[in-house]
Enzyme design. Structure first.
Site, PDB file in Angstrom:
ATOM      1  N   TRP A  26       9.730  -9.555   9.361  1.00 24.91           N
ATOM      2  CA  TRP A  26       9.656  -8.629  10.493  1.00 24.91           C
ATOM      3  C   TRP A  26      10.251  -9.315  11.720  1.00 24.91           C
ATOM      4  O   TRP A  26       9.795 -10.376  12.129  1.00 24.91           O
ATOM      5  CB  TRP A  26       8.215  -8.209  10.746  1.00 24.91           C
ATOM      6  CG  TRP A  26       8.154  -7.065  11.719  1.00 24.91           C
ATOM      7  CD1 TRP A  26       8.163  -7.150  13.071  1.00 24.91           C
ATOM      8  CD2 TRP A  26       8.119  -5.667  11.397  1.00 24.91           C
ATOM      9  NE1 TRP A  26       8.138  -5.897  13.632  1.00 24.91           N
ATOM     10  CE2 TRP A  26       8.114  -4.968  12.636  1.00 24.91           C
ATOM     11  CE3 TRP A  26       8.098  -4.954  10.221  1.00 24.91           C
ATOM     12  CZ2 TRP A  26       8.077  -3.575  12.697  1.00 24.91           C
ATOM     13  CZ3 TRP A  26       8.061  -3.572  10.279  1.00 24.91           C
ATOM     14  CH2 TRP A  26       8.049  -2.891  11.505  1.00 24.91           C
ATOM     15  N   ALA A  29       0.829  -1.210   0.000  1.00 26.67           N
ATOM     16  CA  ALA A  29       0.000   0.000   0.000  1.00 26.67           C
ATOM     17  C   ALA A  29       0.859   1.254   0.000  1.00 26.67           C
ATOM     18  O   ALA A  29       0.577   2.221  -0.729  1.00 26.67           O
ATOM     19  CB  ALA A  29      -0.939  -0.003   1.205  1.00 26.67           C
ATOM     20  N   GLU A  47      10.160   3.541   6.025  1.00 26.21           N
ATOM     21  CA  GLU A  47      10.110   2.083   6.145  1.00 26.21           C
ATOM     22  C   GLU A  47      11.087   1.618   7.221  1.00 26.21           C
ATOM     23  O   GLU A  47      12.238   2.053   7.257  1.00 26.21           O
ATOM     24  CB  GLU A  47      10.454   1.427   4.810  1.00 26.21           C
ATOM     25  CG  GLU A  47      10.749  -0.050   4.857  1.00 26.21           C
ATOM     26  CD  GLU A  47       9.604  -0.891   5.439  1.00 26.21           C
ATOM     27  OE1 GLU A  47       9.900  -1.886   6.121  1.00 26.21           O
ATOM     28  OE2 GLU A  47       8.422  -0.524   5.217  1.00 26.21           O
ATOM     29  N   ALA A  48      10.603   0.720   8.098  1.00 31.61           N
ATOM     30  CA  ALA A  48      11.443   0.218   9.185  1.00 31.61           C
ATOM     31  C   ALA A  48      12.567  -0.667   8.669  1.00 31.61           C
ATOM     32  O   ALA A  48      13.649  -0.715   9.256  1.00 31.61           O
ATOM     33  CB  ALA A  48      10.587  -0.559  10.184  1.00 31.61           C
ATOM     34  N   HIS A  53      -2.568 -13.770   5.588  1.00 26.04           N
ATOM     35  CA  HIS A  53      -3.631 -12.966   4.989  1.00 26.04           C
ATOM     36  C   HIS A  53      -4.359 -12.135   6.045  1.00 26.04           C
ATOM     37  O   HIS A  53      -5.571 -11.899   5.938  1.00 26.04           O
ATOM     38  CB  HIS A  53      -4.631 -13.879   4.265  1.00 26.04           C
ATOM     39  CG  HIS A  53      -4.015 -14.694   3.172  1.00 26.04           C
ATOM     40  ND1 HIS A  53      -4.661 -15.762   2.585  1.00 26.04           N
ATOM     41  CD2 HIS A  53      -2.809 -14.593   2.541  1.00 26.04           C
ATOM     42  CE1 HIS A  53      -3.882 -16.292   1.648  1.00 26.04           C
ATOM     43  NE2 HIS A  53      -2.746 -15.592   1.614  1.00 26.04           N
ATOM     44  N   VAL A  77       8.850   3.848  12.443  1.00 26.32           N
ATOM     45  CA  VAL A  77       7.908   4.866  12.919  1.00 26.32           C
ATOM     46  C   VAL A  77       7.391   4.416  14.285  1.00 26.32           C
ATOM     47  O   VAL A  77       6.721   3.400  14.405  1.00 26.32           O
ATOM     48  CB  VAL A  77       6.753   5.071  11.933  1.00 26.32           C
ATOM     49  CG1 VAL A  77       5.787   6.141  12.459  1.00 26.32           C
ATOM     50  CG2 VAL A  77       7.288   5.465  10.557  1.00 26.32           C
TER      51      VAL A  77
END
Length: 580
Positions: free
Chosen positions: A76, A27, A47-48, A512, A245
């Protein structure tokens, strides 16, 4: 990888950006690309994880087989979830590592590259749930806008496909299906299912080649498609990777910037609008850390309540799945000139009361890893596409470096367990089909430890995988080594209690997750954002990603996320043009 990748454009921390986009998953990539088309508006994409210059992407990401899904560099860090359906008496489920994308491109760097739109009724349901303007007729133009369908090119307003979008769509010809998956497909057809040429436009139940967002050279991620070199060169777009963030800064009820962590140092960046695109798990966590969410949870962690919104982190949904692995004989191995992960799949209906059509899904894989052993291990997976169980995302603690607590609550609704059990029964029936039996050896439960130990592509792992495969080629040795993990489909089909127990213990979520900041009208206490992604009761703050889905689509969500971002980006650009 490593340092921020900005085409030599430094971020001015004193500048006030017109839009700050928190999160560069699918997104975020769409929004950065589309909003920066407005040349007089400045856009900052944060972006991390790491970024890569176009043309320097890691080979695991580029591979037409999703090797990157097993590479922890793109996951992640530290994320876990209560990810099974097997609750104890205290309703506590076991926690497992849960893989989500990390880095510019997010989940599109590691997913299976399946292209799916869900069903038209999914979006008509969104409209009925208060997401005005999100019915099928309203979303179809944005599905068409994002794609370049190489098999069914768009031809005018009546076409169901686009021809000029940044994201390619292609299908593997049926004649090239690998042997095991082809045998499953033929068995499906013998059970009365027809073949569907165009899965994303023909919404009947049936078998189809899987549409994928890949070219002959391999994956096309959201960052490759939307952040191409010419987009990154725009002077009004800046990209800062390796910048986590931590919190949204507020002026009363207005978002006015973000606090970020770069190299262990906190910095403040100001913006006229903040758009949260961190995904269905991290977006609610960011809102909660910023004081937006259920007041009782915020107070428990000593966070000042900015806006009490009950639905933040609620309504978590996912597709529950059960999978079986099979050892393949030599004649069933996928040919070297067919490197693709996805071959064919089946949409079908449970025909259970209260459940819509096309609520079930079957996918088969002819290989499961890059190495010699993975080429000998196939898989078949059945899932519920329209689940009724709901979970939640909560803070573990206020520390931004700590992943949130994720509870999927799989199969809590009895309808999900009943349908998954019926789906497993159907799957086992396919595996006992005589023609399918000729293309497989034993069924067994996957050894996740072995799979993980061989995940990294290197010579040593390649050698170990070849050695294991040679050992398993000896039938007596294979049967001894797999004895504790073998599954006998004929026996399981005859034992209803064992079948149900198998589903209860082996059901797991797919990647998902969605629904945790859902769209709806402000009068609905569970709604977090309006139909344009604006957070209810807040100013200059939007959420745009899978978290805003009111309900989970009956399909794989990657292209749905892209569509949502395209649609809201169009709305923002319209607002800007009107203001100008």
């Amino acid at each position: 990888m490593g340092r921020p990748c900005m085409y030599d454009k430094s971020v001015d921390f004193g500048e006030i950006y017109d839009a700050i986009i928190a999160g560069a998953g699918p997104a975020g990539c769409v929004l950065a690309s589309r909003l920066s088309e407005h040349a007089d508006k400045t856009i900052l994409l944060l972006e991390a994880g790491p970024d890569s210059m176009p043309g320097t992407e890691h080979p695991d990401i580029l591979d037409p087989f999703p090797t990157s899904s097993d590479n922890p560099a793109f996951h992640w860090p530290g994320l876990t979830a209560e990810a099974d359906a097997d609750a104890s008496g205290s309703n506590v489920r076991r926690r497992y590592p849960y893989v989500k994308g990390y880095g510019v491109g997010g989940g599109s760097n590691i997913n299976g590259m399946a292209v799916d739109r869900g069903l038209p009724d999914d979006y008509n349901e969104w409209q009925a749930f208060g997401a005005d303007g999100w019915d099928w007729e309203s979303v179809l133009p944005y599905f068409k806008k994002l794609e370049c369908d190489l098999d069914f090119p768009g031809s005018g307003s009546g076409s169901m496909h686009g021809a000029n979008g940044p994201m390619p769509v292609r299908r593997l010809a049926r004649s090239r299906w690998a042997p095991f998956t082809a045998a499953i497909g033929e068995a499906v057809e013998r059970r009365g299912f027809g073949f569907i040429e165009d899965y994303t436009a023909d919404f009947r139940d049936g078998l189809s080649s899987v549409p994928t967002n890949s070219l002959l050279k391999g994956r096309v991620s959201a960052s490759m498609a939307y952040l191409a070199p010419e987009v990154r060169m725009r002077p009004n777009l800046k990209i800062l990777a390796n910048a986590r963030v931590d919190r949204i800064s507020m002026d009363g009820l207005r978002a006015e910037g973000v606090f970020i962590c770069v190299d262990g140092t906190t910095a403040h960046v100001r913006g006229r609008q903040v758009i949260v695109c961190c995904g269905a798990l991290q977006s609610p966590a960011l809102l909660l850390r910023s004081g937006i969410g259920p007041s009782e949870q915020l107070r428990r962690f000593g966070i000042k309540v900015v806006r009490d919104i009950h639905g933040v982190g609620a309504n978590l949904q996912n597709h529950p799945c059960v999978s079986l692995t099979v050892y393949l004989p030599h004649q069933a191995v996928q040919p070297e000139d067919n490197p693709w992960f996805l071959q064919n799949w089946l949409r079908f209906s449970s025909n259970q009361p209260e459940c819509g059509h096309g609520d079930m899904h079957l996918m088969q894989f002819n290989k499961t890893a890059w190495h010699a052993l993975g080429k000998r291990v196939g898989m078949i997976a059945v899932s519920v596409l329209q689940p009724y169980s709901r979970g939640c995302v909560e803070l573990s603690n206020p520390d931004p470096g700590t992943p949130p607590r994720v509870r999927f609550n799989l199969l809590a609704d009895a309808r999900d367990g009943e349908r998954l059990t019926a789906g497993l029964r159907f799957t086992l029936g396919l595996l006992t089909d005589p023609n399918v039996r000729a293309m497989r050896h034993e069924l067994f439960l996957r050894y996740s430890g072995i799979a993980a130990s061989l995940a990294r592509r290197n010579r040593w792992n390649g050698f170990k995988a070849r050695t294991i495969a040679r050992i398993l080629d000896c039938t007596p040795i294979r049967r001894v080594l797999l004895a504790n993990a073998r599954v006998d489909p004929e026996v399981l089909l005859e034992e209803e209690v064992a079948l149900r127990e198998f589903v209860r213990r082996r059901a797991h979520p797919q990647a998902h997750d969605c629904g945790t900041c859902r769209m709806g009208q402000a009068k609905n206490s569970d709604a977090v954002v309006d139909a344009a992604g604006r957070v209810h009761g807040m100013e200059a703050l939007r959420v745009v990603d899978a978290s805003i889905f009111p309900t989970i689509p009956r399909g794989y969500p990657h292209f749905v996320v892209l569509m949502v971002a395209e649609k809201i980006a169009s709305a923002i650009n319209l607002e800007w043009r009107g203001a100008g």
